[in-house]
Design a protein around this motif. Structure first.
Motif, mmCIF file in Angstrom:
data_model
loop_
_atom_site.group_PDB
_atom_site.id
_atom_site.type_symbol
_atom_site.label_atom_id
_atom_site.label_comp_id
_atom_site.label_asym_id
_atom_site.label_seq_id
_atom_site.Cartn_x
_atom_site.Cartn_y
_atom_site.Cartn_z
ATOM 1 N N LEU A 121 42.844 46.636 46.713
ATOM 2 C CA LEU A 121 42.677 46.218 45.313
ATOM 3 C C LEU A 121 43.833 45.332 44.876
ATOM 4 O O LEU A 121 43.655 44.427 44.064
ATOM 5 C CB LEU A 121 42.557 47.445 44.408
ATOM 6 C CG LEU A 121 42.183 47.177 42.960
ATOM 7 C CD1 LEU A 121 40.833 46.456 42.852
ATOM 8 C CD2 LEU A 121 42.157 48.475 42.149
ATOM 9 N N ALA A 122 45.034 45.580 45.403
ATOM 10 C CA ALA A 122 46.217 44.729 45.221
ATOM 11 C C ALA A 122 46.567 44.475 43.757
ATOM 12 O O ALA A 122 46.647 43.327 43.321
ATOM 13 C CB ALA A 122 46.023 43.400 45.966
ATOM 14 N N PRO A 123 46.802 45.520 42.967
ATOM 15 C CA PRO A 123 47.200 45.312 41.575
ATOM 16 C C PRO A 123 48.568 44.642 41.494
ATOM 17 O O PRO A 123 49.423 44.847 42.366
ATOM 18 C CB PRO A 123 47.257 46.740 41.020
ATOM 19 C CG PRO A 123 47.547 47.590 42.206
ATOM 20 C CD PRO A 123 46.814 46.946 43.343
ATOM 21 N N GLU A 124 48.776 43.845 40.463
ATOM 22 C CA GLU A 124 50.016 43.102 40.304
ATOM 23 C C GLU A 124 50.751 43.542 39.043
ATOM 24 O O GLU A 124 50.125 43.998 38.076
ATOM 25 C CB GLU A 124 49.728 41.606 40.252
ATOM 26 C CG GLU A 124 49.103 41.062 41.530
ATOM 27 C CD GLU A 124 48.857 39.571 41.480
ATOM 28 O OE1 GLU A 124 49.141 38.956 40.422
ATOM 29 O OE2 GLU A 124 48.381 39.013 42.493
ATOM 30 N N PRO A 125 52.082 43.425 39.033
ATOM 31 C CA PRO A 125 52.850 43.795 37.838
ATOM 32 C C PRO A 125 52.325 43.087 36.594
ATOM 33 O O PRO A 125 51.999 41.899 36.631
ATOM 34 C CB PRO A 125 54.274 43.335 38.183
ATOM 35 C CG PRO A 125 54.329 43.377 39.674
ATOM 36 C CD PRO A 125 52.961 42.978 40.135
#
Length: 327
Positions: free
Chosen positions: A117-121
């Motif tokens: 999913l690679a959520p980002e800040p």
């Protein structure tokens, strides 16, 4: 899928497990994989865990555990993840690093969901069935505690366990809600950049003959009941997702009714939904099925992946779905 040749139903690899489950698994898997994977249900699994980057780092955690005469080995494809032999699990769970939230015990298959999913800040994330919180906390670490994660859990006892794990880990970007996830999309339409739905399921991939209670209540009826809930949840997850956002759907079930069929249900209802190709760092996987019993699925379901169990990884299903922007 073709069946393998008929081995004796009394063979050691088949004893204990429900015969109907074995028959279904044989139709899901390739003949070469079937017997090998069947044996994993009789194994003691290695314990895997990861560092909590909000409280420590991989090198410091490794040194801390080695000072306790533990022997953590790094996972080469996932920085910050480790394994220890099963006989060291108890000592690991009795360590200060565990109680103070510097590590989280989690199966490697489960770690793949946040990784993909690679959520980002800075993003707004929804975890729609969050307890006990392993994936939630992994995302908080990936986001460096910057942004907002809404962690939803409807079962009160599991909700309190989720809250305790989040507090222990120091994940201040996580906000918890004791709610039924089926209503979230309607209440918060197009609110989130990414949504994780690790859906409640029949838990087939967690079956173990060392724990007969793990499959004591399994049945096709339970699979059908799970599918009904999963369909409602994936529609809610989809409604809550911003155009251009991504939804990661996963289960710890082998059943196509709970996996490909649920994703296919979403695709048929929403032309904006596009299944993305998944690039996995492990080889023990197979493409999603395009047909099960009398049902055919959208050809893009081959882009989803079924993780095959090993001594250190549970079975798992993963599908990554893009919500195409409105035209």
């Amino acid at each position: 899928m073709p069946k393998s040749d008929n081995a004796s139903s009394a063979s050691p690899a088949r004893q204990g497990l429900p015969p109907e489950f074995i028959e279904r698994l044989q139709r899901i898997l390739t003949p070469d994989a079937f017997e090998e994977i069947l044996r994993t249900f009789h194994m003691s699994k290695e314990t895997t865990f990861r560092v909590n980057p909000l409280k420590s780092d991989a090198d410091s955690l490794k040194k801390e555990l080695e000072s306790l005469d533990l022997h953590p080995e790094t996972i080469d494809w996932l920085p910050g993840a480790f394994r220890v032999p099963e006989d060291e699990r108890r000592a690991l769970t009795e360590s200060n690093a565990f109680y103070e939230g510097r590590l989280y015990i989690q199966n490697l298959s489960s770690m793949l969901a946040p990784l993909l999913l690679a959520p980002e800040p800075g993003e707004r994330i929804l975890d729609l069935a969050a307890a006990p919180g392993g994936k939630t906390l992994m995302m908080a670490g990936m986001m460096e505690n910057r942004g907002w994660i809404s962690a939803v859990e409807p079962v009160r006892e599991r909700f309190h366990k989720l809250r305790a794990n989040i507090d222990r880990a120091g994940a201040s970007c996580v906000h918890t809600y004791l709610k039924d996830g089926r209503g979230v999309g309607r209440a918060l339409p197009e609110r989130f950049h990414r949504v994780l739905l690790d859906a409640p399921c029949s838990s087939e991939a967690k079956f173990s003959t060392l724990r007969p209670q793990s499959y004591a209540f399994w049945s096709r009826r339970k699979i059908r009941e799970s599918r009904k809930l999963q369909r409602r949840l994936i529609l809610s997850a989809w409604e809550s997702l911003k155009p251009g956002g991504r939804l990661l759907y996963s289960t710890c079930s082998f059943a196509p009714e709970e996996n490909e069929e649920v994703v296919d249900f979403l695709l048929r209802k929403n032309p904006q939904a596009r299944l993305l190709t998944i690039d996995l760092p492990v080889e023990n996987s197979m493409p999603g099925l395009l047909r099960w019993e009398k049902k055919s699925f959208d050809p893009s379901l081959s882009r989803s992946r079924r993780i095959l169990p090993t001594r250190e990884m549970d079975g798992f299903y993963l599908a990554l779905i893009q919500k195409e922007p409105n035209r």
